[in-house]
Design an enzyme around this catalytic site. Structure first.
Site, PDB file in Angstrom:
ATOM      1  N   LYS A 174       0.854  -1.190   0.000  1.00 37.75           N
ATOM      2  CA  LYS A 174       0.000   0.000   0.000  1.00 37.75           C
ATOM      3  C   LYS A 174       0.891   1.243   0.000  1.00 37.75           C
ATOM      4  CE  LYS A 174      -2.879   2.966   2.720  1.00 37.75           C
ATOM      5  NZ  LYS A 174      -1.903   4.062   2.529  1.00 37.75           N
ATOM      6  N   GLU A 248       9.520   2.045  10.946  1.00 35.07           N
ATOM      7  CA  GLU A 248      10.418   3.189  10.756  1.00 35.07           C
ATOM      8  C   GLU A 248       9.579   4.439  10.929  1.00 35.07           C
ATOM      9  OE1 GLU A 248      13.418   3.848  10.584  1.00 35.07           O
ATOM     10  OE2 GLU A 248      14.010   1.745  10.553  1.00 35.07           O
ATOM     11  N   CYS A 282      12.192  11.744   7.294  1.00 37.59           N
ATOM     12  CA  CYS A 282      12.341  11.329   8.694  1.00 37.59           C
ATOM     13  C   CYS A 282      13.752  11.610   9.155  1.00 37.59           C
ATOM     14  CB  CYS A 282      11.928   9.892   8.899  1.00 37.59           C
ATOM     15  SG  CYS A 282      12.704   8.754   7.801  1.00 37.59           S
ATOM     16  N   GLU A 383       8.219  16.356  16.213  1.00 37.94           N
ATOM     17  CA  GLU A 383       8.490  16.290  14.779  1.00 37.94           C
ATOM     18  C   GLU A 383       7.455  17.130  14.033  1.00 37.94           C
ATOM     19  OE1 GLU A 383       7.768  12.585  12.519  1.00 37.94           O
ATOM     20  OE2 GLU A 383       9.717  12.937  11.579  1.00 37.94           O
TER      21      GLU A 383
HETATM   22  C1  UN1 Z   1      13.094   8.959   4.910  1.00 39.84           C
HETATM   23  O1  UN1 Z   1      13.152  10.133   5.206  1.00 39.84           O
HETATM   24  O2  UN1 Z   1      12.062   8.297   5.140  1.00 39.84           O
HETATM   25  O3  UN1 Z   1      19.064   9.493   4.056  1.00 39.84           O
HETATM   26  C2  UN1 Z   1      14.182   8.234   4.219  1.00 39.84           C
HETATM   27  C3  UN1 Z   1      18.109  10.010   3.508  1.00 39.84           C
HETATM   28  C4  UN1 Z   1      17.405   9.281   2.391  1.00 39.84           C
HETATM   29  C5  UN1 Z   1      16.314   8.417   2.927  1.00 39.84           C
HETATM   30  C6  UN1 Z   1      15.344   9.094   3.850  1.00 39.84           C
HETATM   31  N1  UN1 Z   1      18.350   8.546   1.633  1.00 39.84           N
HETATM   32  O4  UN1 Z   1      17.672  11.073   3.882  1.00 39.84           O
END
Ligand code: UN1
Length: 493
Positions: A174, A248, A282, A383
């Site tokens: 999804k 995550e 993230c 966040e």
């Molecule tokens: C994410 O923000 O979910 O290192 C992944 C990084 C990217 C991946 C981020 N290659 O910011």
């Protein structure tokens, strides 16, 4: 109007009850991308049944043969890179140079996963007893439910889907409701690469459909990237239903700047870390912790350079910062600006919606910097997932590390210094899954473990070799060729 369907058991099908939802371009809300299948329980049941049936044969396909298909998928991602990058930018906003990087991560992951199908090493160990052999190997988990966010609409799903398939699992995927077109292209590419019907299934829809995947009794594993709130809820369901679950989630990543740092480098780093992907990573740099001896000087230089960032549609070559993904996210940025001001932080840049010319048509928020942020403020702790950077003063390296660790999350971190002792202390003492030295908090590479501690994760690492700990179970095998009953721990002592 374009219409986009689910991909179930090797066929492109509309949602069972024919419902659809629309997705728009966040840089221009008059630009409607299309109608996407709105999947419900019946669609989930069908996709899971297809994945369950296909698992019976896919798990027995020699792993290197599965790898051949993944390598081909990598080739097709490469071939379609330009076209796909524009599709991704149109639906989620970040500039084309970034979406190309996003696809490159999937290409790297495809080739890496393909190679791993020739490794997937097990272990052998001596037995306690004579004429007995002990070995162990990895085997697939079964049907994997994969749920991802909008911000890396190809890279992040590739981190999960491609290793899952390499290991012999089948997948129900999804994508985010805000990046469904990328999900469709992902399915097209796996179809063209020769992944057999039922092995990979795509379900388009909204958040509640994700819950249906997680709750489904025939789904054996959940791999999720998204907000901490939702991750915790899905984790609860997986606890109750005893599913393997990899989460995550959020981050509140800090960059530390020491007085001996190369300031130009550290400024380029924090601008890329904080405002790349419009802060919607993230791994984004949402906190900047500056040593008191260079606090004022560094802020002056930072502001000067941040003012030059060009906002615009990600489809335009000159754009450095795109829109945020939807109206709700824009509102979140507006709210946090208000909160920051009320808490007493000092706004030195941005802090409002950008409405000049064409920007008025999209969800643009100006790159925003608050200084004098203290550790009790919500701005420091929560966040935001937008282009808002909080700056805090530290008295010493130890204080900077303590501030960095004063956080419910633990994904990424960074320190800029030329002092090797300070760098190693930070590497040792920072509580996070990733620490960068003299580079920003973003920039993970596909072949290295990726994930975080505290509120960011639940103990798993995607990327590299560690992702196979998520997508495989261990089988231990004891082979006794002594022709006698050898009772372990009894007959041998
Ligand atoms: C994410 O923000 O979910 O290192 C992944 C990084 C990217 C991946 C981020 N290659 O910011």
């Amino acid at each position: 109007m374009s219409e986009f369907k689910n991909y179930i058991n090797g066929k492109w099908v509309p949602a069972k009850f024919g419902k659809t939802f629309k997705n728009i371009n966040p840089a221009n809300i008059e630009d409607i991308i299309g109608d996407f299948a709105f999947s419900e329980q019946e669609d989930v049941n069908e996709a899971v049944a297809a994945a369950k049936a296909a698992f019976k044969t896919w798990r027995l396909v020699p792993a290197p043969k599965r790898g051949d298909m993944l390598r081909k998928a990598g080739d097709i991602f490469n071939r379609r890179k330009e076209e796909l990058a524009r599709i991704m930018t149109r639906e989620m906003g970040k500039p084309v140079f970034e979406t190309k990087g996003d696809i490159q991560e999937a290409i790297d992951t495809a080739y890496y996963a393909a190679t791993e199908t020739r490794r997937l090493f097990g272990h052998t160990a001596p037995s306690e007893m004579s004429n007995k052999m002990n070995l162990s190997f990895r085997y697939p988990v079964g049907v994997c439910g994969i749920i991802t966010a909008f911000n890396f609409p190809i890279a992040v799903p590739s981190w999960k889907i491609l290793p899952a398939l390499a290991a012999g699992n089948t997948v129900v995927y999804k994508p985010s409701k805000d990046a469904p077109h990328s999900g469709v292209i992902f399915a097209e590419i796996l179809e063209e690469a020769g992944i057999p019907p039922g092995v990979f299934n795509l379900l388009l829809g909204k958040g509640s459909m994700g819950n249906m995947i997680v709750e489904h009794p025939d789904v054996n594993l959940i791999a999720f990237t998204g907000s901490t709130d939702i991750g915790f809820k899905l984790g609860e369901i997986c606890g109750r239903t005893n599913k393997k679950c990899s989460l995550e989630m959020g981050g509140k990543n800090a960059q530390i700047v020491m007085p001996d740092a190369n300031f130009d480098l550290a400024i380029d780093g924090v601008l890329w870390g904080a405002f790349g992907t419009t802060g919607q990573r993230c791994t984004a740099t949402s906190r900047l912790i500056i040593h008191k001896d260079c606090y004022d000087e560094f802020i002056g230089l930072l502001k000067e350079k941040a003012e030059t960032l060009r906002l615009g549609s990600g489809l335009e070559e000159s754009t450095q910062v795109g829109p945020v993904v939807h109206e709700q996210q824009l509102q979140t940025c507006i709210n946090y600006t208000k909160i920051g001001k009320e808490e007493g932080a000092k706004l030195i840049l941005g802090g409002e919606r950008a409405t000049d010319g064409n920007l008025a048509k999209g969800y643009f928020f100006k790159p925003t910097i608050f200084i004098d942020v203290t550790k009790d403020m919500r701005l420091f702790k929560e966040e935001i997932f937008g282009p808002i950077l909080s700056v805090t003063k530290a008295d010493s390296l130890e204080h900077a590390i303590e501030l960095q660790n004063t956080c419910d999350f633990g994904l990424s971190s960074s320190i800029y210094t030329k002092n090797v002792n300070d760098a190693f202390k930070a590497v040792r003492d920072i509580e996070a899954g990733i620490t960068y030295v003299n580079s920003p908090t973003i920039g993970a590479e596909a072949h290295m473990p990726f994930g975080g501690v505290k509120g960011t994760g639940n103990g798993h690492r995607e990327g590299g070799w560690t992702v196979f700990d998520i997508f495989t179970e261990w089988k231990t095998v004891y082979i006794d060729f002594s022709d006698t009953l050898q009772r372990a721990q009894i007959d041998n002592y």
